[in-house]
Design an enzyme around this catalytic site. Structure first.
Site, PDB file in Angstrom:
ATOM      1  N   GLU A 178      33.290  29.085  29.415  1.00 48.46           N
ATOM      2  CA  GLU A 178      33.558  30.226  28.520  1.00 48.46           C
ATOM      3  C   GLU A 178      34.917  30.049  27.858  1.00 48.46           C
ATOM      4  O   GLU A 178      35.940  30.079  28.547  1.00 48.46           O
ATOM      5  CB  GLU A 178      33.538  31.534  29.324  1.00 48.46           C
ATOM      6  CG  GLU A 178      32.204  31.775  29.982  1.00 48.46           C
ATOM      7  CD  GLU A 178      32.190  32.996  30.901  1.00 48.46           C
ATOM      8  OE1 GLU A 178      33.165  33.763  30.907  1.00 48.46           O
ATOM      9  OE2 GLU A 178      31.189  33.164  31.603  1.00 48.46           O
ATOM     10  N   ASP A 238      39.367  38.322  29.447  1.00 42.75           N
ATOM     11  CA  ASP A 238      38.611  37.730  28.346  1.00 42.75           C
ATOM     12  C   ASP A 238      39.376  38.021  27.065  1.00 42.75           C
ATOM     13  O   ASP A 238      39.616  39.200  26.745  1.00 42.75           O
ATOM     14  CB  ASP A 238      37.209  38.338  28.261  1.00 42.75           C
ATOM     15  CG  ASP A 238      36.374  38.034  29.498  1.00 42.75           C
ATOM     16  OD1 ASP A 238      36.665  37.018  30.170  1.00 42.75           O
ATOM     17  OD2 ASP A 238      35.443  38.798  29.797  1.00 42.75           O
ATOM     18  N   HIS A 278      36.706  39.288  37.639  1.00 46.61           N
ATOM     19  CA  HIS A 278      37.345  40.421  36.948  1.00 46.61           C
ATOM     20  C   HIS A 278      37.627  41.592  37.894  1.00 46.61           C
ATOM     21  O   HIS A 278      38.466  42.432  37.598  1.00 46.61           O
ATOM     22  CB  HIS A 278      36.490  40.898  35.775  1.00 46.61           C
ATOM     23  CG  HIS A 278      36.570  40.003  34.581  1.00 46.61           C
ATOM     24  ND1 HIS A 278      37.477  40.177  33.560  1.00 46.61           N
ATOM     25  CD2 HIS A 278      35.844  38.902  34.241  1.00 46.61           C
ATOM     26  CE1 HIS A 278      37.310  39.246  32.636  1.00 46.61           C
ATOM     27  NE2 HIS A 278      36.321  38.441  33.021  1.00 46.61           N
ATOM     28  N   HIS A 320      37.449  33.115  28.681  1.00 49.93           N
ATOM     29  CA  HIS A 320      37.758  33.632  30.023  1.00 49.93           C
ATOM     30  C   HIS A 320      38.867  32.811  30.694  1.00 49.93           C
ATOM     31  O   HIS A 320      38.746  31.595  30.849  1.00 49.93           O
ATOM     32  CB  HIS A 320      36.487  33.593  30.878  1.00 49.93           C
ATOM     33  CG  HIS A 320      36.692  34.036  32.300  1.00 49.93           C
ATOM     34  ND1 HIS A 320      36.218  35.241  32.795  1.00 49.93           N
ATOM     35  CD2 HIS A 320      37.321  33.432  33.352  1.00 49.93           C
ATOM     36  CE1 HIS A 320      36.542  35.362  34.070  1.00 49.93           C
ATOM     37  NE2 HIS A 320      37.218  34.270  34.432  1.00 49.93           N
TER      38      HIS A 320
HETATM   39  C1  LIG Z   1      30.472  36.605  30.660  1.00 48.89           C
HETATM   40  C2  LIG Z   1      31.868  37.038  30.743  1.00 48.89           C
HETATM   41  N1  LIG Z   1      32.153  38.283  30.150  1.00 48.89           N
HETATM   42  C3  LIG Z   1      32.532  36.910  32.101  1.00 48.89           C
HETATM   43  O1  LIG Z   1      33.424  37.662  32.370  1.00 48.89           O
HETATM   44  N2  LIG Z   1      32.127  35.944  32.933  1.00 48.89           N
HETATM   45  C4  LIG Z   1      32.770  35.740  34.180  1.00 48.89           C
HETATM   46  C5  LIG Z   1      32.451  34.425  34.795  1.00 48.89           C
HETATM   47  C6  LIG Z   1      32.551  36.871  35.137  1.00 48.89           C
HETATM   48  O2  LIG Z   1      31.526  37.554  35.128  1.00 48.89           O
HETATM   49  O3  LIG Z   1      33.460  37.029  35.972  1.00 48.89           O
HETATM   50 ZN   LIG Z   2      35.655  36.925  31.841  1.00 48.57          ZN
END
Ligand SMILES: C[C@@H](N)C(=O)N[C@H](C)C(=O)O
Ligand SMILES: [Zn+2]
EC number: 3.4.13.22
Length: 239
Positions: A201, A141, A134, A204
């Site tokens: 997920e 997400d 991110h 995501h």
């Molecule tokens: C857990 C979730 N919100 C998320 O974004 N997971 C990914 C893998 C991340 O932290 O980049």
């Molecule tokens: Zn994510």
């Protein structure tokens, strides 16, 4: 280190741009702002320019199948400090969910809790060769809202740290076919625009980061993606 983090990054220099939120549904208040995450003068509602364009394409694909349905944005850009904060926050949540106390954890308990967190969250690495997805502005997400604006039931909430979050969890569960269909609708809409889904997920997706490049190299999507995109190189690093 996860296998996708070995993918080289050739930063293309594209800017982060504001997501045109009026085109999408948006979760309000932003969940991590509500949790106290330190955004400073940054906003979660930013992505790389091409990623925003692809998100609009994904929504058009969704609306071909389900007119007036929309993609709901839960989270997008995440500064490194926010990734760090949310990882710690999620660790505290796992500890509490197990009826444990942070200040009384044994080494084994601590290790198990961190393992659970890192199944779902990326390490808040400041190494430019292993950025959290991110923090590159390439990951998002999302879920869906229907024609009357109601959030579509995917069978489990975003960010739940259990196997129910795995994209195909409901594929063979008795009574789970509705959730599976909804997850497939989201996945197919996003994949139509070239996004790739995180293997653990359902919410995501990314385009242009290391995980996207790694997944694209593992199994090309049948679709209209030009072959030039199927190279194991990421175009976005941390920004
Ligand atoms: C857990 C979730 N919100 C998320 O974004 N997971 C990914 C893998 C991340 O932290 O980049
Ligand atoms: Zn994510």
């Amino acid at each position: 280190m996860k296998p996708y983090q070995k993918i080289p990054i050739v930063e293309c220099g594209e800017p982060l741009v504001a997501i045109p939120c009026n085109h999408f549904a948006v979760e309000h208040p932003h969940p991590y702002v509500k949790a106290g995450a330190p955004y400073g003068d940054k906003s979660p509602y930013y992505l790389r320019q091409t990623v925003v364009e692809r998100l609009l394409q994904a929504q058009a694909a969704l609306q071909d199948r389900c007119p007036r349905w929309r993609i709901q944005i839960f989270d997008a850009y995440r500064p490194l400090a926010v990734q760090q904060y949310m990882v710690n926050y999620s660790f505290a949540q796992v500890v509490a969910d197990q009826g444990l106390r942070l200040d009384e954890l044994t080494e084994a308990q601590r290790e198990r809790c961190w393992q659970q967190v890192y199944q779902f969250w990326a390490v808040p690495s400041s190494d430019p060769t292993t950025p959290p997805p991110h923090s590159t502005g390439a990951a998002i997400d999302v879920t869906l809202v229907d024609a009357i604006g109601a959030v579509v039931d995917m069978g489990s909430p975003i960010d739940e740290m259990t196997p129910r979050s795995y994209p195909n969890y409901f594929a063979d569960q008795v009574g789970g076919s509705r959730f599976h269909q909804h997850r497939q609708l989201l996945r197919h809409s996003m994949e139509f625009a070239g996004f790739r889904q995180h293997p653990r997920e359902w919410w995501h997706f990314s385009w242009g980061d290391q995980l996207w490049a790694w997944l694209s190299n593992q199994e090309p999507i049948n679709s209209h993606e030009p072959l030039s995109h199927l190279t194991p190189i990421a175009r976005y690093g941390a920004i």
